[in-house]
Write a protein that holds these residues in place. Structure first.
Motif, PDB file in Angstrom:
ATOM      1  N   VAL A  56      44.642  35.557  31.120  1.00 28.01           N
ATOM      2  CA  VAL A  56      44.113  35.028  32.384  1.00 28.01           C
ATOM      3  C   VAL A  56      42.842  35.775  32.780  1.00 28.01           C
ATOM      4  O   VAL A  56      41.855  35.153  33.195  1.00 28.01           O
ATOM      5  CB  VAL A  56      45.183  35.108  33.499  1.00 28.01           C
ATOM      6  CG1 VAL A  56      44.584  34.862  34.867  1.00 28.01           C
ATOM      7  CG2 VAL A  56      46.301  34.112  33.228  1.00 28.01           C
ATOM      8  N   ALA A  57      42.843  37.099  32.655  1.00 28.93           N
ATOM      9  CA  ALA A  57      41.648  37.874  33.008  1.00 28.93           C
ATOM     10  C   ALA A  57      40.459  37.476  32.137  1.00 28.93           C
ATOM     11  O   ALA A  57      39.350  37.275  32.644  1.00 28.93           O
ATOM     12  CB  ALA A  57      41.933  39.373  32.889  1.00 28.93           C
ATOM     13  N   LEU A  58      40.688  37.340  30.834  1.00 26.66           N
ATOM     14  CA  LEU A  58      39.591  36.934  29.948  1.00 26.66           C
ATOM     15  C   LEU A  58      39.089  35.528  30.276  1.00 26.66           C
ATOM     16  O   LEU A  58      37.883  35.275  30.287  1.00 26.66           O
ATOM     17  CB  LEU A  58      40.037  37.012  28.486  1.00 26.66           C
ATOM     18  CG  LEU A  58      40.216  38.417  27.924  1.00 26.66           C
ATOM     19  CD1 LEU A  58      40.834  38.364  26.537  1.00 26.66           C
ATOM     20  CD2 LEU A  58      38.893  39.161  27.893  1.00 26.66           C
ATOM     21  N   TRP A  59      40.012  34.614  30.553  1.00 25.60           N
ATOM     22  CA  TRP A  59      39.615  33.249  30.894  1.00 25.60           C
ATOM     23  C   TRP A  59      38.820  33.224  32.199  1.00 25.60           C
ATOM     24  O   TRP A  59      37.796  32.544  32.309  1.00 25.60           O
ATOM     25  CB  TRP A  59      40.855  32.359  31.005  1.00 25.60           C
ATOM     26  CG  TRP A  59      40.534  30.966  31.420  1.00 25.60           C
ATOM     27  CD1 TRP A  59      39.966  29.989  30.670  1.00 25.60           C
ATOM     28  CD2 TRP A  59      40.764  30.385  32.718  1.00 25.60           C
ATOM     29  NE1 TRP A  59      39.831  28.847  31.408  1.00 25.60           N
ATOM     30  CE2 TRP A  59      40.312  29.061  32.675  1.00 25.60           C
ATOM     31  CE3 TRP A  59      41.316  30.869  33.901  1.00 25.60           C
ATOM     32  CZ2 TRP A  59      40.396  28.216  33.771  1.00 25.60           C
ATOM     33  CZ3 TRP A  59      41.392  30.025  34.992  1.00 25.60           C
ATOM     34  CH2 TRP A  59      40.931  28.715  34.908  1.00 25.60           C
ATOM     35  N   MET A  68      36.717  36.173  42.294  1.00 30.64           N
ATOM     36  CA  MET A  68      37.556  37.086  43.076  1.00 30.64           C
ATOM     37  C   MET A  68      38.903  37.277  42.367  1.00 30.64           C
ATOM     38  O   MET A  68      39.416  38.388  42.290  1.00 30.64           O
ATOM     39  CB  MET A  68      37.779  36.550  44.492  1.00 30.64           C
ATOM     40  CG  MET A  68      36.532  36.412  45.295  1.00 30.64           C
ATOM     41  SD  MET A  68      35.806  38.020  45.600  1.00 30.64           S
ATOM     42  CE  MET A  68      34.473  37.571  46.643  1.00 30.64           C
ATOM     43  N   LEU A  69      39.460  36.192  41.870  1.00 23.48           N
ATOM     44  CA  LEU A  69      40.712  36.281  41.116  1.00 23.48           C
ATOM     45  C   LEU A  69      40.523  37.086  39.830  1.00 23.48           C
ATOM     46  O   LEU A  69      41.446  37.754  39.365  1.00 23.48           O
ATOM     47  CB  LEU A  69      41.238  34.893  40.779  1.00 23.48           C
ATOM     48  CG  LEU A  69      41.854  34.101  41.921  1.00 23.48           C
ATOM     49  CD1 LEU A  69      42.203  32.692  41.456  1.00 23.48           C
ATOM     50  CD2 LEU A  69      43.077  34.799  42.454  1.00 23.48           C
ATOM     51  N   THR A  70      39.324  37.017  39.274  1.00 18.82           N
ATOM     52  CA  THR A  70      39.018  37.790  38.078  1.00 18.82           C
ATOM     53  C   THR A  70      39.196  39.277  38.338  1.00 18.82           C
ATOM     54  O   THR A  70      39.779  39.996  37.523  1.00 18.82           O
ATOM     55  CB  THR A  70      37.564  37.524  37.620  1.00 18.82           C
ATOM     56  OG1 THR A  70      37.418  36.140  37.367  1.00 18.82           O
ATOM     57  CG2 THR A  70      37.211  38.326  36.390  1.00 18.82           C
ATOM     58  N   MET A  71      38.717  39.732  39.462  1.00 23.56           N
ATOM     59  CA  MET A  71      38.845  41.146  39.801  1.00 23.56           C
ATOM     60  C   MET A  71      40.316  41.533  39.966  1.00 23.56           C
ATOM     61  O   MET A  71      40.747  42.582  39.490  1.00 23.56           O
ATOM     62  CB  MET A  71      38.055  41.471  41.074  1.00 23.56           C
ATOM     63  CG  MET A  71      36.556  41.275  40.902  1.00 23.56           C
ATOM     64  SD  MET A  71      35.860  42.118  39.461  1.00 23.56           S
ATOM     65  CE  MET A  71      36.053  43.804  39.945  1.00 23.56           C
TER      66      MET A  71
END
Length: 107
Positions: free
Chosen positions: A53-56, A67-70
């Motif tokens: 999920v983080a990579l995507w 923001m969700l990436t962080m």
């Protein structure tokens, strides 16, 4: 435009891909340990899912997703950092208790 063939370009990318794969593998080893202790046998799925999920999310352009990436990146890194630092913190705390006990002795 580059005059390199696709094969030459891929060969030049191999060292970078090996370093990336090694870093992700090392991160996942510690993340799986953490999440398995925290949520049980499905911890490996949590660790892998957070990584994916983080990579995507890093490839998304919307601000809300950034923001969700962080959040996903912090969660992805927190478990491995905890697993590596926990023994050091415990050793440091136990050493400070030993030092405190030595100072109270009177003759």
């Amino acid at each position: 435009m580059s005059n390199q063939s696709p094969t030459t370009h891929f060969i030049e990318m191999v060292p970078h891909l090996l370093v990336l794969a090694g870093a992700i593998a090392l991160l996942q080893v510690h993340a799986i340990q953490f999440w398995t202790e925290f949520v049980g046998p499905m911890g490996w799925a949590w660790a892998v899912l957070l990584e994916v999920v983080a990579l995507w999310l890093w490839y998304q352009r919307q601000l809300a997703r950034r923001m969700l990436t962080m959040v996903a990146s912090v969660l992805t890194l927190t478990g491995p950092i905890y697993m590596v630092c926990e023994p050091l913190v415990e050793e440091w705390l136990s050493a400070s208790h030993v030092d405190a006990g030595r100072g109270c002795v009177k003759t």
